[in-house]
Design a protein around this motif. Structure first.
Motif, PDB file in Angstrom:
ATOM      1  N   TYR A   1       0.841  -1.200   0.000  1.00  0.00           N
ATOM      2  CA  TYR A   1       0.000   0.000   0.000  1.00  0.00           C
ATOM      3  C   TYR A   1       0.876   1.251   0.000  1.00  0.00           C
ATOM      4  O   TYR A   1       2.020   1.238   0.450  1.00  0.00           O
TER       5      TYR A   1
ATOM      6  N   ASN B   1       0.433   5.854   0.179  1.00  0.00           N
ATOM      7  CA  ASN B   1      -0.429   7.034   0.190  1.00  0.00           C
ATOM      8  C   ASN B   1       0.058   8.030  -0.857  1.00  0.00           C
ATOM      9  O   ASN B   1       0.982   7.736  -1.636  1.00  0.00           O
TER      10      ASN B   1
ATOM     11  N   SER C   1      -3.181   6.866  -4.833  1.00  0.00           N
ATOM     12  CA  SER C   1      -2.817   6.048  -3.677  1.00  0.00           C
ATOM     13  C   SER C   1      -3.603   4.744  -3.704  1.00  0.00           C
ATOM     14  O   SER C   1      -4.635   4.624  -4.375  1.00  0.00           O
TER      15      SER C   1
ATOM     16  N   GLN D   1      -4.745   1.826  -0.677  1.00  0.00           N
ATOM     17  CA  GLN D   1      -4.678   1.585   0.753  1.00  0.00           C
ATOM     18  C   GLN D   1      -5.702   0.546   1.194  1.00  0.00           C
ATOM     19  O   GLN D   1      -6.747   0.365   0.551  1.00  0.00           O
ATOM     20  N   LYS D   2      -5.402  -0.119   2.281  1.00  0.00           N
ATOM     21  CA  LYS D   2      -6.348  -1.027   2.917  1.00  0.00           C
ATOM     22  C   LYS D   2      -7.179  -0.231   3.922  1.00  0.00           C
ATOM     23  O   LYS D   2      -6.674   0.696   4.555  1.00  0.00           O
TER      24      LYS D   2
END
Length: 726
Positions: free
Chosen positions: A65, A67, A207, A209-210
């Motif tokens: 992941y 950002n 980005s 992300q989880k």
């Protein structure tokens, strides 16, 4: 115009390009800086999401992941960019510098170091286990775009939907769920978001992300579409409520209730365009029926309450590619709502009131006892014609009828837990309660009215309508008490039959020697009878209606019965005729050889249109059929009689039909024209989903006098918002 035609191709392209820029700028201005994906125009979002998650999976980096200030995984960037080029048809070999500057930088907002990408490309070439969309030649510094060479694992990321990013009108957040259909060891589905900047093919990855599963909430919505008298959509009625801390569904009896999937992330709504809808299963199909794949509403399942009671609804949230992303089980209560007197049986026909009397009108509910105990109900009454009850908020209202004829529509909005669940109406008719007769001779299926002082002719069929005996008078009668009865007297002999006996096809009538009484012709809003007199003389006909288990009104009239000759005597006996063919037994099915339609015998010379020829493009239901010399009247259309006939485009329903079964025309997606000639249909006599799934722009022609009533209840039988009733 001539000048434009003479432009070079280059100048034309420049003009079109400039126009496109201006149009885009206008859209951006109107949308506050961003062109949104309305009405399913989100394919580019789904493609972007699927492309990135596939690239991450092939690279083995689905859990890598980053950002907006971090670098994405280099191999995933390479695979994503190459795969997008392959999909766009940009295949072949180009320099790595061109690949980086013209493609990578155009697809990612984050700064991705070119040398890092080269190193990742070299490593991928050395590792045969890596799946990729490219070949990289270190010696020449060129990259070749490929179809994917090999495959990843069983995991997949299901696209769910999108949401505008907070405080950034140019960015969109895409939501998805990683699933593994064949998990090895412990596996738990989890959610991810992919943030993008821009629109369409120009969108850049920002980005990946989880997100926490606890921040994601799915819920099923069940709702009713509401329409005005012109068939135009007005609003929705939400059918979910909270009771004792749990979410429940309330289904008004026999209403067409739709379903859809909703999702929120941290309380903010997500547009679930990646979901096809909710697949619903009922724990008791006798109480709640489920109807699947309604193309008019683009939904997987809709439901209908068929009987008061409680069931469990299993709701599976399905993606557009068939994966289940969430399942919930909801308790569901089916209730009957009605406006009228508290002990009436037929207020759907209107509510009759005598001059100068008081009547109490109730908002009636059968079921939902726990909601009642907790005082969850509230009411708002409406009537343009009776201002003294308009706006009342009690469970019942009292009206004092005037000393003259009056008609008025009264409706009540019924609320549960502060939200409207249904609107019920009753038609008030202030009458003097006087009964009268209308007499019709019936040559064949036609009706020819005659003067009530005229004689009746031997062996002719007659229909007598008890005018003034409106079913709206039927209240206070127990379930086993009839509303109407007929008594026929001739030469000291009497034959009596009640409406309940006339509707009982399983018990044969003990016919008197002076007449024949025919079952199965009842219909309309007043009692009636059909008979033939076989002897000359004086026939007294007495019609009676009941209220509060006792006689309410009665009328008698004596008719002279004579032959068609003028002396009124019984004609001389004629030579014995051959015996008439016997009627078929109830339940017998017969097939018409010409139309290939199948009919089922209901009872005394009446049949049900049971099934049509699936190859027929047009169907005219006949008013009568003749089998072995016996004529039968077609009085009903069976449940699912025409269901799922994709070839059917036109249907005519005759005046003889009294009822239409459930889903009779459901799934006839090309059925554009329906002509209804009968005046006897009611909300109760037309089954649930009878017209569900017909053509979205169909036209239904109805009798002029019934137009308003038919427009009102046909909308509850599954027709789409684009269907016109005229």
């Amino acid at each position: 115009m001539e000048r434009i035609r003479q432009m070079t191709d280059t100048r034309r392209c420049a003009l079109l390009w400039a126009a496109t820029i201006l149009l885009t700028a206008a859209l951006l201005f109107l949308c506050g800086g961003k062109v949104h994906a309305w009405e399913g125009d989100d394919d580019w979002m789904r493609d972007t999401f699927s492309r990135y998650t596939m690239a991450a999976m092939l690279s083995g980096q689905e859990e890598n992941y980053f950002n907006d200030s971090e670098k994405p995984d280099a191999l995933t960037v390479l695979n994503y960019t190459a795969y997008k080029m392959y999909q766009a048809g940009d295949t072949g070999t180009i320099s790595f510098d061109t690949f980086y500057e013209d493609y990578v930088c155009a697809n990612f907002s984050a700064v991705v170091n070119k040398e890092d990408l080269k190193n990742a490309a070299e490593a991928a070439e050395l590792d045969n286990r890596k799946s990729k969309f490219f070949d990289y030649d270190k010696g020449t510094g060129k990259i070749r775009i490929l179809d994917v060479l090999a495959g990843g694992d069983s995991k997949q990321c299901v696209y769910i939907g999108w949401q505008d990013k907070d405080n950034n009108n140019d960015q969109t957040v895409l939501y998805g769920m990683w699933k593994d259909p064949a998990p090895a060891g412990e596996w738990k589905d989890y959610y991810v978001i992919l943030t993008i900047d821009g629109y369409g093919d120009d969108a850049k990855i920002v980005s990946y992300q989880k997100i926490e599963s606890n921040d994601v909430k799915f819920s099923s919505e069940f709702f009713i579409n509401n329409y005005d008298d012109n068939g135009e959509w007005v609003d929705e009625t939400n059918c979910t409520r909270e009771l004792n801390g749990e979410t429940r569904v309330i289904l008004p009896y026999n209403e067409d209730v739709h379903s859809r999937a909703t999702m929120t992330y941290k309380g903010e709504e997500v547009e679930t365009t990646g979901l096809a809808g909710v697949k619903v299963t009922s724990s008791d199909k006798d109480i709640v029926s489920v109807y699947d794949n309604n193309e008019n509403y683009e939904e997987i399942s809709s439901v209908s309450g068929d009987k008061v009671g409680t069931v469990k609804l299993t709701c599976e949230f399905q993606s557009r590619t068939g994966e289940i992303v969430y399942t919930e089980i909801l308790p569901c209560d089916v209730a009957k709502f009605e406006a009228g007197r508290d002990n009436a049986r037929y207020d759907s026909y209107g509510m009759c009131v005598l001059h100068n009397t008081d009547v109490e009108i109730f908002a009636k509910t059968e079921g939902l006892d726990e909601y009642k105990k907790q005082n969850k109900f509230s009411y708002v009454w409406k009537s343009a014609e009776i201002p003294e009850i308009d706006g009342e908020t009690t469970e019942s209202v009292t009206y004092t009828a005037p000393n003259d004829e009056k008609e008025a529509e009264i409706s009540v909005d019924i609320y549960i837990a502060g939200k409207k669940i249904t609107t019920q109406s009753v038609y008030l008719k202030v009458k003097n309660g006087v009964l009268d007769y209308k007499v019709y001779e019936m040559p064949g299926t036609a009706m020819k009215e005659q003067d009530t002082t005229a004689p009746l002719l031997l062996n002719k069929r007659y229909f007598i309508d008890l005018t003034g005996g409106d079913f709206g008078w039927d209240y206070g009668n127990d379930a086993d008490q009839c509303f109407s009865s007929w008594e026929f007297t001739m030469d000291g002999k009497t034959f009596t039959i009640t409406d309940k006996e006339a509707e009982d096809y399983n018990t044969p009538i003990q016919q008197p020697d002076f007449m024949t009484y025919y079952k199965g012709f009842a219909g309309g809003a007043t009692p009636n009878c059909l008979f033939t007199v076989k002897k000359a003389g004086q026939l007294t006909v007495t019609g009676t209606i009941y209220q509060n288990n006792k006689v309410f009104r009665t009328i008698s009239k004596t008719f002279t019965v004579k032959s068609e000759n003028t002396n009124g005597t019984t004609p001389k006996p004629q030579p014995q005729q051959p015996a008439q063919p016997a009627s078929l037994q109830k339940g017998t099915k017969v097939t018409d050889k010409k139309s290939k339609a199948v009919y089922k015998v209901n009872g005394n010379k009446t049949v049900e249109y049971n099934k049509e020829d699936k190859k027929a493009k047009k169907a005219t239901v006949p008013s009568t059929i003749t089998v072995n010399g016996v004529k039968y009247q077609v009085t009903s259309i069976a449940a699912k009689a025409f269901a799922n006939n994709k070839k059917l485009t036109k249907v005519v329903i005759p005046a003889s039909v009294r009822s239409i079964g459930k889903q009779a025309f459901s799934g006839c997606k090309n059925l554009k024209s329906i002509t209804i000639k009968t005046t006897y249909l009611t909300k109760k006599s037309v089954g649930a989903k009878a017209f569900k799934g017909i053509h979205a722009k169909a036209t239904i022609k109805v009798p002029k006098k019934q137009k308003k009533a038919y427009q009102k209840f046909l909308k509850t039988k599954g027709i789409g918002k684009g269907v016109k009733i005229k």
